[in-house]
Write a protein that holds these residues in place. Structure first.
Motif, PDB file in Angstrom:
ATOM      1  N   THR A 102      45.304  35.456  92.472  1.00  0.00           N
ATOM      2  CA  THR A 102      44.508  34.402  91.847  1.00  0.00           C
ATOM      3  C   THR A 102      43.524  33.838  92.858  1.00  0.00           C
ATOM      4  N   CYS A 103      42.239  33.858  92.500  1.00  0.00           N
ATOM      5  CA  CYS A 103      41.180  33.298  93.343  1.00  0.00           C
ATOM      6  C   CYS A 103      40.692  32.019  92.675  1.00  0.00           C
ATOM      7  N   SER A 104      40.718  30.911  93.416  1.00  0.00           N
ATOM      8  CA  SER A 104      40.374  29.626  92.808  1.00  0.00           C
ATOM      9  C   SER A 104      39.586  28.764  93.780  1.00  0.00           C
ATOM     10  N   GLY A 105      38.987  27.707  93.232  1.00  0.00           N
ATOM     11  CA  GLY A 105      38.182  26.806  94.040  1.00  0.00           C
ATOM     12  C   GLY A 105      36.808  26.637  93.436  1.00  0.00           C
ATOM     13  N   THR A 106      35.887  26.139  94.238  1.00  0.00           N
ATOM     14  CA  THR A 106      34.517  25.926  93.778  1.00  0.00           C
ATOM     15  C   THR A 106      33.552  26.552  94.777  1.00  0.00           C
ATOM     16  N   GLY A 107      32.771  27.536  94.300  1.00  0.00           N
ATOM     17  CA  GLY A 107      31.810  28.184  95.176  1.00  0.00           C
ATOM     18  C   GLY A 107      31.900  29.687  95.127  1.00  0.00           C
ATOM     19  N   ALA A 108      31.454  30.326  96.210  1.00  0.00           N
ATOM     20  CA  ALA A 108      31.329  31.785  96.275  1.00  0.00           C
ATOM     21  C   ALA A 108      32.462  32.401  97.086  1.00  0.00           C
ATOM     22  N   MET A 109      32.846  33.605  96.706  1.00  0.00           N
ATOM     23  CA  MET A 109      33.782  34.402  97.493  1.00  0.00           C
ATOM     24  C   MET A 109      32.983  35.187  98.530  1.00  0.00           C
ATOM     25  N   LYS A 110      33.496  35.263  99.745  1.00  0.00           N
ATOM     26  CA  LYS A 110      32.793  36.010 100.794  1.00  0.00           C
ATOM     27  C   LYS A 110      32.956  37.511 100.576  1.00  0.00           C
ATOM     28  N   ASP A 111      32.073  38.291 101.214  1.00  0.00           N
ATOM     29  CA  ASP A 111      32.184  39.747 101.176  1.00  0.00           C
ATOM     30  C   ASP A 111      33.432  40.183 101.932  1.00  0.00           C
ATOM     31  N   TYR A 112      34.064  41.224 101.424  1.00  0.00           N
ATOM     32  CA  TYR A 112      35.183  41.824 102.158  1.00  0.00           C
ATOM     33  C   TYR A 112      34.627  42.713 103.265  1.00  0.00           C
ATOM     34  N   ASP A 113      35.188  42.608 104.448  1.00  0.00           N
ATOM     35  CA  ASP A 113      34.764  43.404 105.594  1.00  0.00           C
ATOM     36  C   ASP A 113      35.830  44.465 105.890  1.00  0.00           C
ATOM     37  N   PRO A 114      35.601  45.734 105.480  1.00  0.00           N
ATOM     38  CA  PRO A 114      36.615  46.776 105.690  1.00  0.00           C
ATOM     39  C   PRO A 114      36.968  46.979 107.155  1.00  0.00           C
ATOM     40  N   GLU A 115      36.019  46.728 108.061  1.00  0.00           N
ATOM     41  CA  GLU A 115      36.275  46.946 109.479  1.00  0.00           C
ATOM     42  C   GLU A 115      37.251  45.902 110.043  1.00  0.00           C
TER      43      GLU A 115
END
Length: 198
Positions: A74-87
């Motif tokens: 579950t992803c919650s809050g207010t705003g944007a999710m950051k990009d996932y960094d595979p490295e």
């Protein structure tokens, strides 16, 4: 006599705590002992939390926990999710994934709660065993390579078809090119495949 009963109850309780993490693997055919050990950090009694907002002070969080037999993110809050960094393995739920072995256990459902406005690149790009994804009406942008799911995954969007068509969907947002439809509150959107645009 009472001491013996207390000892037996204590042993049963401790045994359940030690081996409880294997419950999910035992109930699902084909799970090996190795894969059970690899997911031993997951317990049906504990929640795992991460800060995933962009910028970091945006207070967007993710929680991974069991709901009955389903493992739910579950992803919650207010705003944007950051990009996932595979490295950098920036999101800990990818500990369940191995580039050679694949998923050691599935994240069955993903809930992106109301208040989230953006899903970043690669956030859900390796979710080939996920069965259901729920998206909020507050969503404005889905970035490139955000999703990678199987053709059997069902996606629910908590707004109308008109709202979906207004979203900023970056080219290649479905990097698996398997999403064929979105279930909106007033009907179904047919998703145009990338191959159809060539």
């Amino acid at each position: 006599m009472n001491k013996k009963i207390i000892l037996i109850i204590t042993l049963v309780f401790v045994g359940g705590m030690l081996f409880g993490f294997g419950r999910r693997a035992i109930q699902r055919p084909g799970r090996t002992a190795l894969k059970t050990i690899r997911t031993s950090f997951l317990s049906s009694y504990v929640e795992y939390k991460w800060q995933i907002g962009s910028p970091v002070d945006s207070r967007v969080n993710a929680v991974l926990k069991f709901d009955n037999d389903d493992l739910v993110l579950t992803c919650s809050g207010t705003g944007a999710m950051k990009d996932y960094d595979p490295e950098k393995l920036s999101f800990d739920w990818y500990r369940l994934y191995d580039k050679d072995e694949g998923w050691s256990t599935s994240i069955d459902k993903i809930h992106v709660d109301e208040g989230i406005i953006l899903i970043g690149s690669y956030d859900f790009a390796l979710m080939d065993l996920t069965k259901e994804i729920y998206l909020p009406s507050t969503l404005k942008t889905i970035k490139k390579d955000a999703f990678g799911v199987s053709k059997d995954c069902i996606i629910y969007y908590n707004a109308t078809i008109s709202d979906w068509n207004k979203l900023d969907l970056e080219e290649g947002w479905d990097c698996s090119d398997t999403i064929s439809k979105i279930n909106c509150t007033d009907g179904i959107v047919e998703v145009q495949k990338a191959a159809d645009n060539q």
